[in-house]
Design a protein around this motif. Sequence first.
Motif, short mmCIF file in Angstrom:
data_model
loop_
_atom_site.label_atom_id
_atom_site.label_comp_id
_atom_site.label_asym_id
_atom_site.label_seq_id
_atom_site.Cartn_x
_atom_site.Cartn_y
_atom_site.Cartn_z
N TYR A 109 0.84 -1.20 0.00
CA TYR A 109 0.00 0.00 0.00
C TYR A 109 0.87 1.26 0.00
N ILE A 110 1.91 1.24 0.84
CA ILE A 110 2.78 2.40 0.95
C ILE A 110 3.56 2.63 -0.34
N GLU A 111 4.09 1.56 -0.91
CA GLU A 111 4.83 1.69 -2.17
C GLU A 111 3.92 2.18 -3.29
N ARG A 112 2.67 1.74 -3.30
CA ARG A 112 1.73 2.23 -4.29
C ARG A 112 1.48 3.73 -4.11
N ALA A 113 1.38 4.17 -2.86
CA ALA A 113 1.21 5.60 -2.58
C ALA A 113 2.40 6.40 -3.11
N LEU A 114 3.59 5.87 -2.91
CA LEU A 114 4.78 6.55 -3.42
C LEU A 114 4.78 6.60 -4.94
N LEU A 162 2.00 10.45 -3.76
CA LEU A 162 1.29 10.95 -2.59
C LEU A 162 2.28 11.40 -1.51
N GLU A 163 1.88 12.43 -0.80
CA GLU A 163 2.70 12.95 0.31
C GLU A 163 2.25 12.38 1.65
N ARG A 164 1.02 11.88 1.69
CA ARG A 164 0.48 11.34 2.95
C ARG A 164 -0.47 10.19 2.63
N ILE A 165 -0.48 9.21 3.52
CA ILE A 165 -1.44 8.12 3.43
C ILE A 165 -1.98 7.85 4.83
N SER A 166 -3.29 7.78 4.95
CA SER A 166 -3.93 7.49 6.23
C SER A 166 -4.52 6.08 6.18
N PHE A 167 -3.97 5.20 7.00
CA PHE A 167 -4.57 3.89 7.16
C PHE A 167 -5.71 4.01 8.16
N THR A 168 -6.87 3.57 7.75
CA THR A 168 -8.09 3.74 8.57
C THR A 168 -8.84 2.42 8.62
N GLU A 169 -8.20 1.45 9.27
CA GLU A 169 -8.80 0.12 9.33
C GLU A 169 -10.05 0.12 10.22
N LYS A 187 0.95 -1.85 15.99
CA LYS A 187 2.38 -2.10 16.17
C LYS A 187 3.11 -2.05 14.83
N GLU A 188 2.56 -2.73 13.80
CA GLU A 188 3.24 -2.75 12.51
C GLU A 188 3.26 -1.37 11.87
N LEU A 189 2.17 -0.64 11.95
CA LEU A 189 2.14 0.70 11.36
C LEU A 189 3.10 1.65 12.07
N THR A 190 3.23 1.51 13.36
CA THR A 190 4.19 2.36 14.10
C THR A 190 5.60 2.12 13.59
N GLN A 191 5.94 0.86 13.33
CA GLN A 191 7.26 0.53 12.80
C GLN A 191 7.45 1.07 11.39
N LEU A 192 6.42 0.91 10.55
CA LEU A 192 6.53 1.36 9.17
C LEU A 192 6.55 2.88 9.07
N ARG A 193 5.89 3.52 9.98
CA ARG A 193 5.92 4.99 9.97
C ARG A 193 7.34 5.49 10.17
N LYS A 226 9.67 7.41 7.20
CA LYS A 226 9.43 8.78 7.66
C LYS A 226 10.04 9.84 6.73
N ASN A 227 11.06 9.47 5.97
CA ASN A 227 11.68 10.44 5.06
C ASN A 227 11.09 10.40 3.65
N GLN A 228 10.09 9.52 3.45
CA GLN A 228 9.51 9.38 2.12
C GLN A 228 8.03 9.78 2.05
N ILE A 229 7.30 9.51 3.12
CA ILE A 229 5.86 9.79 3.11
C ILE A 229 5.35 9.88 4.55
#
Length: 264
Positions: free
Chosen positions: A26-31, A35-42, A71-77, A81-84
Amino acid sequence: MQLLKWDGHVHSPYCPHGTKDPLEAYIERALEQGLERISFTEHAPLPEGVTDPAPDNDSGMSFATADAYLKELTQLRETYKNQIDIRIGMEFDYWEGHVDGTRDIIARYADVLTDGILSLHYLYIDEQYYGVDFSKESFGEIVTKLGSVTAVHERYYEGIQALVMTDLGAHQPKRLGHLTLPTKFIQAYPLESNPTNLDDTLRKIRQANFTLDVNTAGLRKPLCGLSYPYPELLQVTQSLSIPLVYGSDAHLAKDVGADFDFKW
């Protein structure tokens, strides 16, 4: 109009009714989409006292799944952090008849979330929940229950008005998901007349200082073909100065940022 390149409504492999595309996809697709921001809203876990009304019991994450998601999103954020800008959010259902439960579930995750959406997926009729967007057949059951397609839309907007006018606590999300969700099956169930309470609903949304999700998922639904809200209504939102945030409502990675170039 939204200037930031942002997909504000994205799901994940933690969705009980989504695909298993990894969060990185999902994040790579946003890049790829610039996109400058992506909000995961599960979909948030259901409040205590609410039995999942979906036939497949898949309206929200379990509490254990939610912990893993956060937990996983915190790690991926941190990783990206320098890309999106990755926002960690949830989509909270407004459960009419269980407002205290809605408030409690929002408060439970307030300290770890950086975004959120409030949505209405179920109508509370005669102390029973009916899913608005589950299937054409289930929508037809609501039409039979309420007497007409227009009555279903009007009942939905009554629920939206209750949502935006209810105090759900200090951490209540102020973005409203897919305002016109009952149009998902509009080609099978066309309106007999315009909902009489739609204009008043928009005024209450503005009064309550909500932002609207410009949700493109309906454009990809075979019986819809419209954004939520649909283009004519989006023009009205602008006359009322209601802020908008685009959201793909992606449940698979390839749909991140999908149809953001639609014309209205």
